[in-house]
Design a protein around this motif. Structure first.
Motif, mmCIF file in Angstrom:
data_model
loop_
_atom_site.group_PDB
_atom_site.id
_atom_site.type_symbol
_atom_site.label_atom_id
_atom_site.label_comp_id
_atom_site.label_asym_id
_atom_site.label_seq_id
_atom_site.Cartn_x
_atom_site.Cartn_y
_atom_site.Cartn_z
ATOM 1 N N GLY A 87 28.945 37.808 37.905
ATOM 2 C CA GLY A 87 30.282 38.349 37.720
ATOM 3 C C GLY A 87 30.854 38.149 36.328
ATOM 4 N N LEU A 88 30.534 36.997 35.662
ATOM 5 C CA LEU A 88 31.082 36.769 34.312
ATOM 6 C C LEU A 88 30.465 37.736 33.302
ATOM 7 C CD1 LEU A 88 31.226 32.861 34.184
ATOM 8 C CD2 LEU A 88 33.130 34.475 34.383
ATOM 9 N N GLU A 89 29.164 37.966 33.441
ATOM 10 C CA GLU A 89 28.528 38.923 32.522
ATOM 11 C C GLU A 89 29.111 40.338 32.734
ATOM 12 O OE1 GLU A 89 24.111 36.878 32.119
ATOM 13 O OE2 GLU A 89 24.531 38.191 33.829
ATOM 14 N N PHE A 90 29.314 40.643 34.014
ATOM 15 C CA PHE A 90 29.923 41.923 34.352
ATOM 16 C C PHE A 90 31.311 42.045 33.710
ATOM 17 C CE2 PHE A 90 31.849 44.508 38.052
ATOM 18 C CZ PHE A 90 31.675 45.694 37.373
ATOM 19 N N LEU A 91 32.111 40.933 33.756
ATOM 20 C CA LEU A 91 33.456 40.896 33.195
ATOM 21 C C LEU A 91 33.431 41.142 31.695
ATOM 22 C CD1 LEU A 91 36.521 40.320 33.158
ATOM 23 C CD2 LEU A 91 35.944 37.874 33.114
ATOM 24 N N LYS A 92 32.493 40.509 31.012
ATOM 25 C CA LYS A 92 32.434 40.661 29.558
ATOM 26 C C LYS A 92 32.158 42.120 29.160
ATOM 27 C CE LYS A 92 30.906 35.886 28.762
ATOM 28 N NZ LYS A 92 29.802 35.032 28.309
ATOM 29 N N ILE A 93 31.235 42.739 29.915
ATOM 30 C CA ILE A 93 30.928 44.143 29.578
ATOM 31 C C ILE A 93 32.154 45.052 29.847
ATOM 32 C CG2 ILE A 93 29.491 46.127 30.191
ATOM 33 C CD1 ILE A 93 27.231 44.137 30.801
ATOM 34 N N VAL A 94 32.835 44.780 30.976
ATOM 35 C CA VAL A 94 34.034 45.579 31.279
ATOM 36 C C VAL A 94 35.086 45.436 30.181
ATOM 37 C CG1 VAL A 94 35.976 45.793 32.870
ATOM 38 C CG2 VAL A 94 33.658 45.595 33.762
ATOM 39 N N ARG A 95 35.263 44.179 29.673
ATOM 40 C CA ARG A 95 36.258 43.972 28.622
ATOM 41 C C ARG A 95 35.866 44.711 27.340
ATOM 42 N NH1 ARG A 95 39.403 43.617 31.526
ATOM 43 N NH2 ARG A 95 40.538 41.841 32.405
ATOM 44 N N GLU A 96 34.564 44.743 27.072
ATOM 45 C CA GLU A 96 34.133 45.421 25.849
ATOM 46 C C GLU A 96 34.344 46.943 25.941
ATOM 47 O OE1 GLU A 96 30.107 44.322 25.292
ATOM 48 O OE2 GLU A 96 30.536 42.250 24.694
ATOM 49 N N GLU A 97 34.071 47.499 27.122
ATOM 50 C CA GLU A 97 34.092 48.946 27.251
ATOM 51 C C GLU A 97 35.400 49.498 27.808
ATOM 52 O OE1 GLU A 97 30.743 50.397 29.352
ATOM 53 O OE2 GLU A 97 29.273 49.351 28.110
ATOM 54 N N TYR A 98 36.132 48.707 28.600
ATOM 55 C CA TYR A 98 37.320 49.255 29.270
ATOM 56 C C TYR A 98 38.580 48.452 28.984
ATOM 57 C CZ TYR A 98 33.704 51.876 31.665
ATOM 58 O OH TYR A 98 32.635 52.665 31.938
ATOM 59 N N GLY A 99 38.542 47.677 27.953
ATOM 60 C CA GLY A 99 39.722 46.999 27.486
ATOM 61 C C GLY A 99 40.340 46.078 28.513
ATOM 62 N N GLU A 100 41.629 46.294 28.784
ATOM 63 C CA GLU A 100 42.391 45.389 29.650
ATOM 64 C C GLU A 100 42.451 45.873 31.094
ATOM 65 O OE1 GLU A 100 46.207 44.724 27.965
ATOM 66 O OE2 GLU A 100 45.448 43.956 26.059
ATOM 67 N N LEU A 101 41.419 46.580 31.544
ATOM 68 C CA LEU A 101 41.352 46.994 32.947
ATOM 69 C C LEU A 101 41.418 45.742 33.837
ATOM 70 C CD1 LEU A 101 40.833 49.248 35.065
ATOM 71 C CD2 LEU A 101 38.378 48.795 34.754
ATOM 72 N N PRO A 102 42.371 45.670 34.792
ATOM 73 C CA PRO A 102 42.498 44.471 35.651
ATOM 74 C C PRO A 102 41.158 44.129 36.314
ATOM 75 C CG PRO A 102 44.391 45.897 35.928
ATOM 76 C CD PRO A 102 43.422 46.649 35.083
ATOM 77 N N PHE A 103 40.820 42.849 36.182
ATOM 78 C CA PHE A 103 39.526 42.375 36.715
ATOM 79 C C PHE A 103 39.784 41.071 37.482
ATOM 80 C CE2 PHE A 103 35.378 40.578 36.991
ATOM 81 C CZ PHE A 103 34.473 41.602 36.838
ATOM 82 N N ILE A 104 39.516 41.066 38.813
ATOM 83 C CA ILE A 104 39.728 39.888 39.670
ATOM 84 C C ILE A 104 38.358 39.353 40.099
ATOM 85 C CG2 ILE A 104 40.684 39.050 41.844
ATOM 86 C CD1 ILE A 104 42.809 41.240 41.598
ATOM 87 N N LEU A 105 38.128 38.088 39.748
ATOM 88 C CA LEU A 105 36.868 37.432 40.166
ATOM 89 C C LEU A 105 37.104 36.812 41.532
ATOM 90 C CD1 LEU A 105 34.023 36.922 39.067
ATOM 91 C CD2 LEU A 105 34.844 34.723 38.194
ATOM 92 N N PHE A 106 36.485 37.365 42.564
ATOM 93 C CA PHE A 106 36.650 36.936 43.965
ATOM 94 C C PHE A 106 35.289 36.369 44.414
ATOM 95 C CE2 PHE A 106 37.174 38.262 48.612
ATOM 96 C CZ PHE A 106 38.075 37.241 48.891
ATOM 97 N N THR A 107 35.214 35.035 44.348
ATOM 98 C CA THR A 107 33.904 34.400 44.525
ATOM 99 C C THR A 107 33.973 33.282 45.553
ATOM 100 O OG1 THR A 107 32.136 33.193 43.402
ATOM 101 C CG2 THR A 107 34.381 32.839 42.598
ATOM 102 N N GLY A 108 32.835 33.106 46.208
ATOM 103 C CA GLY A 108 32.744 32.006 47.170
ATOM 104 C C GLY A 108 32.333 30.716 46.497
ATOM 105 N N LYS A 109 31.777 30.782 45.319
ATOM 106 C CA LYS A 109 31.343 29.599 44.590
ATOM 107 C C LYS A 109 32.351 29.356 43.482
ATOM 108 C CE LYS A 109 27.442 27.743 41.960
ATOM 109 N NZ LYS A 109 26.097 28.037 41.397
ATOM 110 N N GLY A 110 33.141 28.355 43.674
ATOM 111 C CA GLY A 110 34.179 28.131 42.689
ATOM 112 C C GLY A 110 34.200 26.721 42.162
ATOM 113 N N ASN A 111 34.413 26.561 40.887
ATOM 114 C CA ASN A 111 34.597 25.263 40.256
ATOM 115 C C ASN A 111 35.360 25.488 38.959
ATOM 116 O OD1 ASN A 111 32.667 25.900 38.107
ATOM 117 N ND2 ASN A 111 31.063 25.625 39.666
ATOM 118 N N GLU A 112 35.703 24.391 38.374
ATOM 119 C CA GLU A 112 36.537 24.470 37.173
ATOM 120 C C GLU A 112 35.775 25.127 36.021
ATOM 121 O OE1 GLU A 112 38.053 20.669 36.187
ATOM 122 O OE2 GLU A 112 39.267 20.495 38.020
ATOM 123 N N GLY A 113 34.490 24.935 35.967
ATOM 124 C CA GLY A 113 33.723 25.519 34.860
ATOM 125 C C GLY A 113 33.699 27.023 34.930
ATOM 126 N N ILE A 114 33.474 27.528 36.160
ATOM 127 C CA ILE A 114 33.461 29.001 36.302
ATOM 128 C C ILE A 114 34.839 29.557 35.997
ATOM 129 C CG2 ILE A 114 33.183 30.860 37.977
ATOM 130 C CD1 ILE A 114 31.047 29.135 39.369
#
Length: 859
Positions: free
Chosen positions: A68-95
């Motif tokens: 999901g993070l790699e996906f987010l970076k590509i979206v930011r590069e190509e689609y600017g500030e398009l709202p992006f919500i990371l909805f994950t079952g694996k969560g920690n402070e690092g992610i």
């Protein structure tokens, strides 16, 4: 749940197909505005984003190949500030930290139960709402910026103070007034200083009045730009706030309206010009509303109708149009509204009750919305035309009903029209006559004569018609002799347009008319004034010759009493003669002398031959008379009497001397007395010669020619016994004169100077000077002939003529000499006056006599 009211498209990426479908079901159930598209990998999600637009991306974190993070970076590069919500079952402070660093919009960890989907839906709506609001704001700001930058003027914020200090000025200021926005905002240049001084007070009052009323203000005023040019500004603004000092803050817009102002002024000038032009039109101009009310009229309408503008303002067309024409007028009015144009003739009733005939031409006019405004048009006075048309109808009626044959020829000489009388006269139908050559109905020679008469009339500005005899040959061969009165026709431009003729039978009436014309011609050719008076002494006829004698034109005398040109005493004498003729049937005319008083009040002696006018009933019907100017005769009679007196006196003396000397010689035998008798006879011979010369001069000259004064003077000098006298010619010139009579002038003047001008003599006349024989030691006389600016002179260096005698030397018979005739200088002045010259006597440069002749011009 959505507060946006707009659909939210969501791209959900999760590698777990069951979970992906579950998320989609819950989100679409929770919010009607959310629609979900699910993909199983980040790569598929990127493909889907490239195909269509989404409002929000929801992605899992742990996914094969691309998380999901790699996906987010590509979206930011190509689609600017398009709202992006990371909805994950694996969560920690690092992610979470990495996601935030990559620009994630929301980070939401998956949980147990369905509430998490409600939270996810809220996060989606909030993210999309904020995104949309930000985008809308940015777009609004962009549009506003674009609008402001493209406005033909400047936007401002200013303090409501006299100098209008600016807090904000858009970039349009530089183009508007030549000063930068920064210069105006900094106060380096005050907007108030740009406003023309003549506008300042009016502008401030207008703005403050609007502010006090809580209304926006709109003003137009002039400013002076940076390059010194005057420009018109239009400004609209209003109060938007108040600063800490309590001063209102104004925001508004200012644009250059110079072109508009100039156009408006030009339009105003054009309107003023149009108004003046319309008012200067002699014809009636009008605008009538659909209901017939008078909307607009020019100055001609009041002058024609006699109504004032105030009265016209409350009137309609029905108030001006004659009753009989109103129905027709309204019918044409309706037709004009339908077709756009109409013409009608109608009577206009003026304020004084007079009805004038007008032709109205109207055109439908609409307002700017295309709705009917009324009818505008021109009314032309056709009163005279109607009179002419009526006269034409009357003339046509007369032509058709008159008994005389009438015809019209075109410019080619062919018959264009004949009346019924002509058709009857010729014995043909009109259709057989019209279009024919006149030679079909009359001899060719008569046609040529008619053509020649028309040419003569056209060549003579004083003539308008001609009369001649013409023969016509009718259909049955009958030849008639007619009097044809012909006249040329002219078109509106004065060009020849054919011929009109009237035929009349040659009857006793015609003979009487011809006889009368002959008498009239004789009367006009007499040369003397001829008149007729009625029984009251009023002029009924006067010929043209009367004007030369009385100064009155014939028309001015006709209708006037005889006392206009004759005094009461002379009228009484004439009345006595008339009574005498009335009492003596055998006496029909009489002659008497009287004076006539002309228009200037001067009297002229006349002789009147009067006769009684014939009267069928035998009653007095007036008189006819011929007046003859006898001024010359009276003058000649006076001259003859004077002449006879001089002759009888001057010839009697030498005749008595002859008789006395011969008687003494016979009685005494002393023949020495015969010398004295011979001398007296010589004087009689000289006197007779001068008298004959004077009698022959008369008051007119014969044929004149250009005469060389010096040459003629030399010839005259040679014909006079001049002794030792000399002639000097001082300059030469030519003069128009009767050479023989002018030569006589020179001879008499030369003889006068030579015989009577030596310095030892006594001044006299012709006479002129009475001298004895020239003294032995006297110098010979010098006679000079020269020119002046306006004539010539003859002078000598003799003793001259005393001033007291100069007025008398030209009188006939005047002399102080025992041997002079006294007629020499009288001959001189007679010849001068016959030429229209004047002559005077003065002193020459040498002290002798100088005779100056004014002949002007000489050359």
């Amino acid at each position: 749940m959505s507060s946006q009211g707009d659909e939210i498209s969501v791209l959900h990426v999760d590698d777990d197909p069951d979970l992906g479908d579950l998320v989609a079901v819950h989100l679409e159930r929770i919010s009607d505005d959310i629609s979900v598209c699910t993909e199983r990998s980040a790569a598929d999600g990127l493909d889907r984003l490239s195909e269509r637009a989404f409002d929000c991306v929801v992605s899992d974190h742990d996914m094969p190949t691309m998380d999901g993070l790699e996906f987010l970076k590509i979206v930011r590069e190509e689609y600017g500030e398009l709202p992006f919500i990371l909805f994950t079952g694996k969560g920690n402070e690092g992610i979470a930290s990495d996601a935030i660093s990559a620009g994630v919009t929301e980070y939401l960890q998956k949980g147990v139960g369905t509430d998490q989907y409600t939270v996810l839906a809220n996060r989606i709506e909030r993210a999309v709402g904020e995104r949309r609001a930000k985008t809308a704001l940015e777009e609004s700001e962009r549009m506003l910026s674009t609008l402001i930058s493209n406005l033909p003027g400047m936007v401002y914020r200013a303090r409501n103070e006299p100098d209008w200090p600016m807090q904000f000025v858009s970039d349009g200021a530089a183009e508007l007034v030549g000063y930068s926005s920064a210069a105006l905002e900094s106060g380096e240049v005050s907007w108030g200083t740009l406003i023309k001084e003549s506008e300042t007070e009016r502008l401030w009052k207008t703005v403050q009045t609007c502010i006090d009323a809580g209304e926006p203000f709109e003003v137009t005023y002039r400013v002076e730009t940076a390059d010194g040019e005057d420009r018109w500004m239009w400004e609209r603004g209003r109060v938007v706030d108040t600063d800490d000092d309590g001063v209102e803050l104004l925001e508004g817009f200012i644009t250059d309206v110079t072109a508009r102002e100039e156009r408006e002024r030009e339009l105003a000038d054009q309107r003023a010009f149009t108004e003046k032009l319309i008012d200067s039109v002699d014809d009636v101009f009008y605008v009538v509303g659909p209901d017939g009310s008078l909307v607009r009229w020019n100055d001609t309408v009041p002058s024609v109708t006699g109504y004032t503008d105030t009265e016209l303002a409350s009137m309609g067309v029905d108030d001006l149009i004659a009753d009989d024409d109103r129905e027709k007028l309204w019918q044409v009015f309706e037709e004009t509204i339908e077709t756009g144009y109409g013409t009608v003739e109608a009577g206009v009733e003026a304020a004084d009750g007079e009805t004038l005939q007008y032709e109205f031409r109207g055109t439908r006019i609409d307002d700017e919305r295309g709705d009917l405004y009324g009818i505008a048009g021109i009314g032309r006075d056709i009163t005279d035309r109607k009179r002419r048309e009526r006269a034409l109808r009357e003339y046509r009626t007369l032509v058709e009903n008159v008994g005389d044959p009438m015809y019209v020829l075109d410019t080619g000489g062919r018959i264009e029209m004949v009346n019924e009388a002509m058709a009857v006269h010729l014995g043909y139908d009109r259709s057989e006559i019209v279009g024919s050559d006149p030679a079909r109905f009359m001899p060719e020679s008569d046609v040529e004569a008619a053509t020649e008469h028309i040419r003569d009339v056209l060549a003579d500005d004083e003539r308008t018609w001609a009369v001649f005899e013409m023969r016509t040959v009718s259909a049955d061969g009958t030849v008639r002799v007619n009097e044809d009165r012909v006249a040329p026709l002219f078109d509106g431009d004065g060009n020849f347009d054919g011929t009109v003729g009237v035929l009349r039978d040659t009857t006793e009436r015609k003979q009487r008319e011809r006889e009368l014309e002959r008498y009239e011609t004789i009367i006009e050719a007499v040369g003397d004034p001829v008149y007729t008076l009625d029984d009251e002494g009023v002029f009924t006829y006067v010929n043209e010759a009367a004007e030369r004698l009385t100064g009155f034109e014939p028309d001015a005398l006709v209708g006037e009493h005889i006392s206009t040109i004759m005094t009461g005493g002379d009228i009484d004498r004439g009345s006595e003669l008339i009574r005498a003729m009335l009492s003596d049937p055998s006496r029909r005319n009489a002659t008497f002398e009287t004076d006539i008083v002309d228009q200037s009040g001067d009297n002229t002696p006349i002789e009147i031959h009067i006769a009684l006018l014939p009267a069928p009933d035998g009653e007095f019907n007036g008189t006819a008379g011929v007046i003859r100017d006898i001024s010359d005769r009276k003058q000649r009679e006076r001259q003859l009497a004077e002449f006879a007196s001089v002759v009888s006196h001057d010839l009697r003396n030498p005749l008595n001397v002859v008789k006395g000397r011969i008687s003494v010689a016979q009685a005494s035998g002393d023949v020495s007395h015969l010398d004295a008798a011979a001398s007296a006879a010589d004087r009689m011979d000289d006197l007779i010669n001068d008298l004959l010369t004077l009698a022959r001069q008369g008051e007119t000259v014969g044929e004149t020619a250009t005469v060389d004064l010096a040459a003629l003077a030399g010839q005259a000098w040679a014909d006079v016994e001049t002794g030792e006298a000399t002639l000097e010619k001082r300059g030469t010139a030519t003069v128009e004169a009767d050479a023989a009579r002018l030569r006589t002038v020179f001879e008499n003047l030369f003889r006068n100077s030579v015989e009577h001008g030596d310095t030892s003599s006594r001044t006299g006349a012709d006479g002129s000077m009475d001298h004895g024989p020239p003294a032995g030691d006297a110098a010979p006389i010098t006679v000079s002939v020269g020119t002046t600016d306006d004539g010539f002179y003859v002078a000598d260096d003799g003793a001259g003529i005393p001033p007291a005698e100069r007025q008398n030397v030209f009188e006939r018979g005047y002399t102080t000499s025992d041997t002079g005739t006294g007629f020499g200088l009288a001959i001189v002045i007679e010849v001068a006056q016959a030429h229209g010259w004047s002559v005077s006597v003065t002193e020459s440069d040498a002290g002798g006599a100088r005779f100056e002749f004014t002949t002007s011009p000489v050359s």
